[in-house]
Design a protein around this motif. Structure first.
Motif, PDB file in Angstrom:
ATOM      1  N   ILE A 319       0.969  -1.138  -0.037  1.00 54.35           N
ATOM      2  CA  ILE A 319       0.296  -0.115  -0.053  1.00 54.35           C
ATOM      3  C   ILE A 319       0.850   1.242  -0.116  1.00 54.35           C
ATOM      4  CG2 ILE A 319      -1.625   1.515   1.495  1.00 54.35           C
ATOM      5  CD1 ILE A 319      -3.152  -1.214   0.030  1.00 54.35           C
ATOM      6  N   LYS A 320       0.366   2.172  -0.861  1.00 51.68           N
ATOM      7  CA  LYS A 320       0.900   3.571  -0.905  1.00 51.68           C
ATOM      8  C   LYS A 320       0.019   4.432  -0.594  1.00 51.68           C
ATOM      9  CE  LYS A 320       5.448   4.168  -2.428  1.00 51.68           C
ATOM     10  NZ  LYS A 320       5.662   2.861  -1.951  1.00 51.68           N
ATOM     11  N   ILE A 321      -0.088   5.404   0.381  1.00 52.77           N
ATOM     12  CA  ILE A 321      -0.980   6.233   0.497  1.00 52.77           C
ATOM     13  C   ILE A 321      -0.622   7.649   0.096  1.00 52.77           C
ATOM     14  CG2 ILE A 321      -2.305   4.934   2.229  1.00 52.77           C
ATOM     15  CD1 ILE A 321      -1.194   6.667   4.280  1.00 52.77           C
ATOM     16  N   SER A 322      -1.814   8.728  -0.243  1.00 48.70           N
ATOM     17  CA  SER A 322      -1.132   9.767  -0.647  1.00 48.70           C
ATOM     18  C   SER A 322      -2.307  10.896  -0.048  1.00 48.70           C
ATOM     19  CB  SER A 322      -1.408   9.952  -2.262  1.00 48.70           C
ATOM     20  OG  SER A 322      -2.699   9.453  -2.544  1.00 48.70           O
ATOM     21  N   TRP A 323      -1.799  12.221  -0.105  1.00 48.11           N
ATOM     22  CA  TRP A 323      -2.640  13.148   0.832  1.00 48.11           C
ATOM     23  C   TRP A 323      -2.765  14.123  -0.213  1.00 48.11           C
ATOM     24  CZ3 TRP A 323      -4.198  11.561   5.453  1.00 48.11           C
ATOM     25  CH2 TRP A 323      -3.452  10.406   6.082  1.00 48.11           C
ATOM     26  N   LYS A 324      -3.868  14.904   0.134  1.00 50.73           N
ATOM     27  CA  LYS A 324      -4.214  16.243  -0.375  1.00 50.73           C
ATOM     28  C   LYS A 324      -2.988  17.295  -0.132  1.00 50.73           C
ATOM     29  CE  LYS A 324      -9.196  15.763  -1.232  1.00 50.73           C
ATOM     30  NZ  LYS A 324      -9.796  14.591  -0.595  1.00 50.73           N
ATOM     31  N   ASP A 325      -2.840  18.044  -1.092  1.00 54.42           N
ATOM     32  CA  ASP A 325      -2.094  19.277  -0.704  1.00 54.42           C
ATOM     33  C   ASP A 325      -2.655  20.313   0.112  1.00 54.42           C
ATOM     34  OD1 ASP A 325       0.529  20.285  -0.656  1.00 54.42           O
ATOM     35  OD2 ASP A 325       0.410  21.136  -2.715  1.00 54.42           O
ATOM     36  N   THR A 326      -3.585  20.030   1.040  1.00 52.48           N
ATOM     37  CA  THR A 326      -4.185  20.896   1.360  1.00 52.48           C
ATOM     38  C   THR A 326      -4.201  20.872   3.101  1.00 52.48           C
ATOM     39  OG1 THR A 326      -6.075  19.751   1.338  1.00 52.48           O
ATOM     40  CG2 THR A 326      -5.997  21.589  -0.133  1.00 52.48           C
ATOM     41  N   ALA A 327      -4.691  21.894   3.742  1.00 54.30           N
ATOM     42  CA  ALA A 327      -4.518  21.838   5.128  1.00 54.30           C
ATOM     43  C   ALA A 327      -5.980  21.373   5.648  1.00 54.30           C
ATOM     44  CB  ALA A 327      -4.090  22.936   5.915  1.00 54.30           C
ATOM     45  N   SER A 328      -6.349  21.180   7.186  1.00 52.58           N
ATOM     46  CA  SER A 328      -7.438  20.953   7.229  1.00 52.58           C
ATOM     47  C   SER A 328      -7.795  21.293   8.744  1.00 52.58           C
ATOM     48  CB  SER A 328      -7.814  19.484   7.165  1.00 52.58           C
ATOM     49  OG  SER A 328      -8.717  18.904   7.912  1.00 52.58           O
ATOM     50  N   VAL A 329      -8.913  21.933   9.214  1.00 50.99           N
ATOM     51  CA  VAL A 329      -9.254  22.316  10.465  1.00 50.99           C
ATOM     52  C   VAL A 329     -10.615  21.514  10.968  1.00 50.99           C
ATOM     53  CG1 VAL A 329      -9.577  24.401  12.000  1.00 50.99           C
ATOM     54  CG2 VAL A 329      -7.741  24.370  10.604  1.00 50.99           C
ATOM     55  N   CYS A 330     -10.819  21.201  12.173  1.00 45.38           N
ATOM     56  CA  CYS A 330     -11.807  20.654  12.706  1.00 45.38           C
ATOM     57  C   CYS A 330     -12.298  21.342  13.989  1.00 45.38           C
ATOM     58  CB  CYS A 330     -11.925  19.199  13.046  1.00 45.38           C
ATOM     59  SG  CYS A 330     -12.860  18.484  13.851  1.00 45.38           S
ATOM     60  N   VAL A 331     -13.564  21.823  14.041  1.00 45.56           N
ATOM     61  CA  VAL A 331     -13.935  22.554  15.342  1.00 45.56           C
ATOM     62  C   VAL A 331     -15.002  21.923  15.747  1.00 45.56           C
ATOM     63  CG1 VAL A 331     -14.644  24.729  16.285  1.00 45.56           C
ATOM     64  CG2 VAL A 331     -13.088  24.998  14.230  1.00 45.56           C
ATOM     65  N   VAL A 332     -14.676  21.449  16.979  1.00 44.58           N
ATOM     66  CA  VAL A 332     -15.934  20.724  17.855  1.00 44.58           C
ATOM     67  C   VAL A 332     -17.033  21.677  18.377  1.00 44.58           C
ATOM     68  CG1 VAL A 332     -16.340  19.111  19.713  1.00 44.58           C
ATOM     69  CG2 VAL A 332     -14.083  18.546  18.354  1.00 44.58           C
ATOM     70  N   LEU A 333     -18.214  21.276  18.187  1.00 42.12           N
ATOM     71  CA  LEU A 333     -19.024  22.125  18.763  1.00 42.12           C
ATOM     72  C   LEU A 333     -19.790  21.177  19.992  1.00 42.12           C
ATOM     73  CD1 LEU A 333     -21.123  23.590  15.662  1.00 42.12           C
ATOM     74  CD2 LEU A 333     -18.996  24.426  16.693  1.00 42.12           C
ATOM     75  N   ALA A 386     -12.971  21.806   7.814  1.00 44.40           N
ATOM     76  CA  ALA A 386     -12.842  22.158   6.417  1.00 44.40           C
ATOM     77  C   ALA A 386     -11.280  22.083   6.025  1.00 44.40           C
ATOM     78  CB  ALA A 386     -13.204  23.639   6.548  1.00 44.40           C
ATOM     79  N   LEU A 387     -11.409  21.940   4.501  1.00 40.00           N
ATOM     80  CA  LEU A 387     -10.112  21.982   3.899  1.00 40.00           C
ATOM     81  C   LEU A 387      -9.938  23.366   3.486  1.00 40.00           C
ATOM     82  CD1 LEU A 387     -10.166  18.902   1.541  1.00 40.00           C
ATOM     83  CD2 LEU A 387      -8.890  19.124   3.708  1.00 40.00           C
ATOM     84  N   GLY A 388      -8.568  23.820   3.437  1.00 36.28           N
ATOM     85  CA  GLY A 388      -8.239  24.978   2.822  1.00 36.28           C
ATOM     86  C   GLY A 388      -6.772  25.194   2.536  1.00 36.28           C
ATOM     87  N   LYS A 389      -6.418  25.943   1.477  1.00 31.03           N
ATOM     88  CA  LYS A 389      -5.013  26.014   0.957  1.00 31.03           C
ATOM     89  C   LYS A 389      -4.097  26.000   2.125  1.00 31.03           C
ATOM     90  CE  LYS A 389      -5.017  29.593  -1.608  1.00 31.03           C
ATOM     91  NZ  LYS A 389      -6.451  30.250  -2.131  1.00 31.03           N
ATOM     92  N   SER A 390      -4.146  26.836   3.239  1.00 27.63           N
ATOM     93  CA  SER A 390      -3.373  26.779   4.438  1.00 27.63           C
ATOM     94  C   SER A 390      -4.372  26.497   5.588  1.00 27.63           C
ATOM     95  CB  SER A 390      -3.097  28.201   4.604  1.00 27.63           C
ATOM     96  OG  SER A 390      -3.860  29.124   4.453  1.00 27.63           O
ATOM     97  N   ILE A 391      -3.811  26.314   7.006  1.00 28.40           N
ATOM     98  CA  ILE A 391      -4.650  26.262   8.037  1.00 28.40           C
ATOM     99  C   ILE A 391      -5.497  27.502   8.279  1.00 28.40           C
ATOM    100  CG2 ILE A 391      -4.291  25.979  10.494  1.00 28.40           C
ATOM    101  CD1 ILE A 391      -3.336  23.662   9.702  1.00 28.40           C
ATOM    102  N   LYS A 392      -4.931  28.346   7.995  1.00 28.89           N
ATOM    103  CA  LYS A 392      -5.617  29.954   8.020  1.00 28.89           C
ATOM    104  C   LYS A 392      -6.924  29.904   7.347  1.00 28.89           C
ATOM    105  CE  LYS A 392      -4.737  34.796   7.892  1.00 28.89           C
ATOM    106  NZ  LYS A 392      -3.992  35.873   7.219  1.00 28.89           N
ATOM    107  N   ASP A 393      -7.018  29.512   5.855  1.00 27.46           N
ATOM    108  CA  ASP A 393      -7.836  29.441   5.095  1.00 27.46           C
ATOM    109  C   ASP A 393      -9.099  28.395   5.505  1.00 27.46           C
ATOM    110  OD1 ASP A 393      -6.922  31.232   3.316  1.00 27.46           O
ATOM    111  OD2 ASP A 393      -6.197  29.561   1.949  1.00 27.46           O
ATOM    112  N   ALA A 394      -8.528  27.324   6.089  1.00 26.01           N
ATOM    113  CA  ALA A 394      -9.265  26.060   6.630  1.00 26.01           C
ATOM    114  C   ALA A 394      -9.911  26.562   7.766  1.00 26.01           C
ATOM    115  CB  ALA A 394      -8.309  24.789   6.654  1.00 26.01           C
TER     116      ALA A 394
END
Ligand code: AMP
Length: 430
Positions: A319-333, A386-394
């Motif tokens: 197995i080879k796994i690959s990642w999106k070239d984006t950042a992601s942030v999860c906020v718990v409510l 959310a995904l975004g170009k950077s952590i700031k965008d996400a």
């Protein structure tokens, strides 16, 4: 292929969501699941720790792969029962799950195989533990040996706090038999990060690094929770540090478990403290972190089913796994009152507006339905990811989505991702 996911939180929603994208998966079940999961999988009225019912279901339904989310069924030996019945399962057997189920086991293993971790002593006698605390002085970290729903670790800034923690765990038995043994540990200062890998006991595949936010309030204030948010990647874990972690922690751990005849097939989660550029293990978990799984799986580009199946079959080397070239942030409510007691049954509004929004997923943690509407049913209710170009965008996208969501008493941290953003700003100035 038929897949059964065990558990019913945000982590399991993220697992089911990602598995549902695999062309190999023809039918998805989740036990017990939640209101969000029920939109993409058939939820079963079986508790995550009802091992005999789960294995019978897997047998009679012809489940090809079972994926275990939470730690409790793993430490209780669900994988042993499935393997005995010749059912494929993703998750370690009881011997491997001790990595999380017993802090003493994990510390002894680390000591034996030279894995960097905080200095410690183990006690079964309250008096000896108290004597040691007085001798050592604060700060110290007091840890109940067994599972304690994330509450068995107490950071004591003074000797009195440490002694109160010992009393709570060893005398008052606040966590039951989980407190029969106690680890008293040196308090490490540094930056925390989470590092997860898949392993079939031989091959190791690292997952994207992440960082969670344990306390309830902004700026890491207030009591610990199951996790109020997470982001991925984290600037704390550089390429060089990842190499270091693999070399000084993960490889010796896998070799050590092999020598101890533990055939580990699942995720290893290492909670790390980075002190002066060197990684130390705070804890191991034997499953995906929650909420970390949510931002990490959002970034996964390749097929999750293939990776989990290969892990369960001992074929991870293919197995080879690959990642999106984006950042992601999860906020718990979370519900009002969490991590203490909280109300259930409050109507959740606004989720329909966010359906099908690109690069955004609202993972359900503690939700149910009443009269056709989503309602709260847990302390942690939703993980807005959310995904975004950077952590700031996400981060911006996640918080914009949150403005559309409402339930009575909804609370959340406003600073998820800020540590990474501050670091990026500093490093881009350098
Ligand atoms: P654990 O469940 O062992 O990860 O502990 C929960 C939290 O306690 C960690 O995420 C850290 O914030 C903190 N912690 C645990 N062990 C230590 C330690 N030795 N030094 C400082 N903080 C710690």
């Amino acid at each position: 292929m038929k897949v059964l996911v065990i558990g019913g939180g945000g982590r399991e929603h993220a697992l089911v969501w990602k598995l549902s994208q695999s062309s190999r998966v023809t039918k998805l079940f989740c036990a017990p699941g939640n209101a969000g999961i029920s939109k993409i999988a058939e939820c079963l009225n079986i508790k995550a720790d009802d091992i005999s019912v789960l294995v019978n279901f897997a047998k009679y339904e012809g489940i090809d792969l079972t994926v275990v989310g939470p730690e409790a069924p793993l430490t209780a030996g669900i994988a042993d029962v499935f393997i005995k019945e010749k059912r494929r399962i993703f998750g370690p057997d009881a011997s491997g799950a001790q990595l999380e189920g017993s802090k003493v086991f994990a510390k002894e293993l680390m000591l034996k195989y030279g894995i960097p971790t905080a200095e410690y002593k183990m006690f079964t006698s309250y008096l000896h533990a108290e004597e040691y605390v007085r001798l050592k002085g604060a700060p110290l970290v007091i840890k109940a040996d067994g599972l304690a729903a994330g509450k068995g670790v107490i950071i004591a800034e003074t000797a009195d706090e440490a002694i109160n923690a010992l009393k709570l765990i060893m005398k008052e038995k606040a966590f039951g038999s989980a407190g029969n043994r106690v680890v008293v540990e040196q308090c490490l200062k540094g930056e925390e990060a989470s590092f997860m890998v898949l392993t079939d006991g031989k091959t190791v595949v690292p997952l994207a690094a992440s960082q969670d936010h344990k306390t309830i309030f902004d700026n890491d204030k207030g009591p610990n929770t199951g996790g109020m948010g997470a982001y991925s990647p984290t600037p704390v874990i550089t390429d060089q540090l990842e190499k270091d972690i693999m070399h000084s922690i993960i490889k010796p751990l896998i070799n050590g478990m092999f020598k101890e005849k533990i055939n580990y097939r699942g995720v290893i989660y290492a909670g790390l403290m980075i002190c002066k550029g060197k990684p130390y293990v705070l804890e191991f978990n034997c499953r995906f972190g929650d909420p970390e799984a949510q931002p990490v799986l959002m970034r996964l580009d390749s097929d999750l089913f293939d990776a989990l199946k290969a892990t369960a079959y001992g074929q991870l080397k293919n197995i080879k796994i690959s990642w999106k070239d984006t950042a992601s942030v999860c906020v718990v409510l979370a519900s009002k009152g969490y991590p203490g007691s909280y109300e259930k049954g409050d109507i959740i509004k606004g989720l329909d507006v966010l359906n099908n929004k690109k690069d955004l997923m609202v993972f359900h943690s503690g939700t149910g339905t009443k009269n056709g509407e989503f309602v709260t049913s847990g302390g942690r209710v939703l993980g807005v990811t959310a995904l975004g170009k950077s952590i700031k965008d996400a981060k911006k996208s996640a918080y914009e989505a949150i403005e559309k969501i409402h339930f009575s008493g909804m609370q959340y941290r406003k600073d998820i991702g800020d540590k990474a953003i501050r670091k990026t700003v500093v490093s881009s100035k350098q």
